[in-house]
Design a protein around this motif. Sequence first.
Motif, PDB file in Angstrom:
ATOM      1  N   UNK A 112       0.947  -1.107   0.127  1.00 56.38           N
ATOM      2  CA  UNK A 112       0.044   0.069   0.143  1.00 56.38           C
ATOM      3  C   UNK A 112       0.736   1.430  -0.231  1.00 56.38           C
ATOM      4  N   UNK A 113       0.260   2.397  -0.114  1.00 61.15           N
ATOM      5  CA  UNK A 113       1.143   3.373  -0.627  1.00 61.15           C
ATOM      6  C   UNK A 113       0.520   4.999  -0.107  1.00 61.15           C
ATOM      7  N   UNK A 114      -0.746   5.217  -0.160  1.00 64.80           N
ATOM      8  CA  UNK A 114      -1.110   6.405   0.172  1.00 64.80           C
ATOM      9  C   UNK A 114      -2.331   6.504   1.126  1.00 64.80           C
ATOM     10  N   UNK A 115      -2.321   7.391   2.213  1.00 63.15           N
ATOM     11  CA  UNK A 115      -3.385   7.551   3.174  1.00 63.15           C
ATOM     12  C   UNK A 115      -4.047   8.662   2.815  1.00 63.15           C
ATOM     13  N   UNK A 129     -15.972   4.431  -2.771  1.00 66.23           N
ATOM     14  CA  UNK A 129     -16.553   4.657  -3.781  1.00 66.23           C
ATOM     15  C   UNK A 129     -16.648   5.474  -4.947  1.00 66.23           C
ATOM     16  N   UNK A 130     -16.389   6.806  -4.348  1.00 64.23           N
ATOM     17  CA  UNK A 130     -16.196   7.931  -5.120  1.00 64.23           C
ATOM     18  C   UNK A 130     -14.978   7.653  -6.201  1.00 64.23           C
ATOM     19  N   UNK A 131     -13.810   7.283  -5.764  1.00 58.81           N
ATOM     20  CA  UNK A 131     -12.715   6.929  -6.550  1.00 58.81           C
ATOM     21  C   UNK A 131     -13.153   5.891  -7.386  1.00 58.81           C
ATOM     22  N   UNK A 306      -3.472   5.591  -6.680  1.00 58.24           N
ATOM     23  CA  UNK A 306      -3.147   6.926  -6.661  1.00 58.24           C
ATOM     24  C   UNK A 306      -2.784   7.447  -7.969  1.00 58.24           C
ATOM     25  N   UNK A 307      -1.908   6.908  -8.713  1.00 57.94           N
ATOM     26  CA  UNK A 307      -1.559   7.449  -9.988  1.00 57.94           C
ATOM     27  C   UNK A 307      -2.618   7.602 -11.049  1.00 57.94           C
ATOM     28  N   UNK A 314      -5.819  17.790 -17.394  1.00 58.94           N
ATOM     29  CA  UNK A 314      -7.018  17.594 -17.148  1.00 58.94           C
ATOM     30  C   UNK A 314      -7.497  18.530 -15.630  1.00 58.94           C
ATOM     31  N   UNK A 315      -8.113  19.334 -15.842  1.00 54.40           N
ATOM     32  CA  UNK A 315      -8.387  20.189 -14.530  1.00 54.40           C
ATOM     33  C   UNK A 315      -9.395  19.157 -13.455  1.00 54.40           C
ATOM     34  N   UNK A 316     -10.037  18.303 -14.464  1.00 48.59           N
ATOM     35  CA  UNK A 316     -11.082  17.383 -13.613  1.00 48.59           C
ATOM     36  C   UNK A 316     -10.541  15.935 -13.350  1.00 48.59           C
ATOM     37  N   UNK A 317      -9.154  16.062 -13.377  1.00 45.02           N
ATOM     38  CA  UNK A 317      -8.393  14.686 -13.071  1.00 45.02           C
ATOM     39  C   UNK A 317      -7.906  14.090 -11.970  1.00 45.02           C
ATOM     40  N   UNK A 318      -8.114  15.045 -10.898  1.00 46.02           N
ATOM     41  CA  UNK A 318      -7.588  14.727  -9.710  1.00 46.02           C
ATOM     42  C   UNK A 318      -8.790  14.515  -8.856  1.00 46.02           C
TER      43      UNK A 318
END
Length: 458
Positions: A112-115, A129-131, A306-307, A314-318
């Motif tokens: 695992x990598x990101x919190x 779920x959103x991710x 995460x990547x 893309x301004x909507x990409x994050x």
Amino acid sequence: MNQVAPVNDFSEIISADRAHVWHHLTQHKAHETTDPRIMVEGKGMRVWDATGREHLDAVSGGVWTVNVGYGRDTIGQAISDQVTKMNFFAQNNGSVPGALFAQKLIERMPGMSRVYYVNSGSEANEKAFKMVRQIAQKRYGGQKYKILYRERDYHGSTISTISAGGQFERNAHYGPYTPGFVEVPHCLEYRAQWDVENYGQRAADAIEEVILREGPETVGALCLETVTAGGGVITPPEGYWQRVQEICRKYDILLHLDEVVCGIGRTGKWFGYQHYGIQPDLVTMAKGVASGYAAIACLVTTEKVFEMFKDASDPMGHFRDISTYGGCTGGPAAALENMRIIEEEGLLENTLAMGERLMGNLRELQERHAAIGDVRGLGLFCGAELVADRQTREPAPEAKVQAVIAECMAQGVIIGATARAIPGFNNTLCLAPALIATAEDIDAITAAIDVALTRVFG
């Protein structure tokens, strides 16, 4: 249990509570004639209520939360020191305890990598779920949006998390639900749905059948409790998790494990999935992260996940999401000290040893009490399913299950049971004592259950 004289007059507190507090999971009609119970102090495994009565807590705060026990002044001090210095800033910025706890957490979660910090288990699952939905939109043309969940599992109390909840009575009356959630069968072998030898593999194959029915191109994630909690303390059969992992990889489906209950030592390892040698893509956790000393929850992902959200063109990409109280610093400060206590006091090892003792004691009770149909658990996360008839496995009436809890309470021992979850199957006693439990504590808990079963079932 000891009876100690009240040190204060709590009549005004009780009156204010009765007049103004709306309690969780409670039918308040009874409080018209009976005082609500108010807990006023805790130390170790014991809590005292407003009447001065002492209780041995076998469910870690009622909902499997206080992993390191009550009265930890070093956690209180860590919170005080941190929030006095810097209490909050929105999590689009960083904080010292947030960075340090994330680092220590990831060190204990290989692969695992990101919190991602939030404030509750429900919210952590919502973020996952959103991710999944955003990944579906960005990478799969919106097609791979469905999220599978399992019968008997519970993932939270928001509309979307109950849409992914396999407990009918928790969900009833709150529809219409969020679309795109699809149920897969449970894996409780005691309540077998198939007559086969390798039950674990067969239960996992049932997930594949649902995927093929729905279309693998439409399924983005599989969300499961590693060990089912409120649905009956279900430890998956041998071979189940390995087959689940294989299925997810075969169909490019993210594996989302809900470790809100069994994470942070509850099972004798840092996380329940680490008993099974599998690698999830998303892991959610809450209760034991800070043992209830502060509100904190986490969604942890792999670097691969995460990547998928790093696209500066893309301004909507994050990931366009925020959790206000994910910016509180008291939570990660408490979590750091909580983790230190678990490590320095050897509580993972204690959990394994005391869990073995608890399971052994429950099996001994099963030999003496026909009302116990099945015993199951992992670490200090155990259940005993009560039945009216051991041969037919007819569930014990809910009134009798609740009577066992009441009899234990009368002896000064707090235990739990599945409630308002599965119609007709709210019949499993639930035990999750703090990871600090001693042999004497375990024996006292099961001795109280022994007496209660005798009084209720004869």
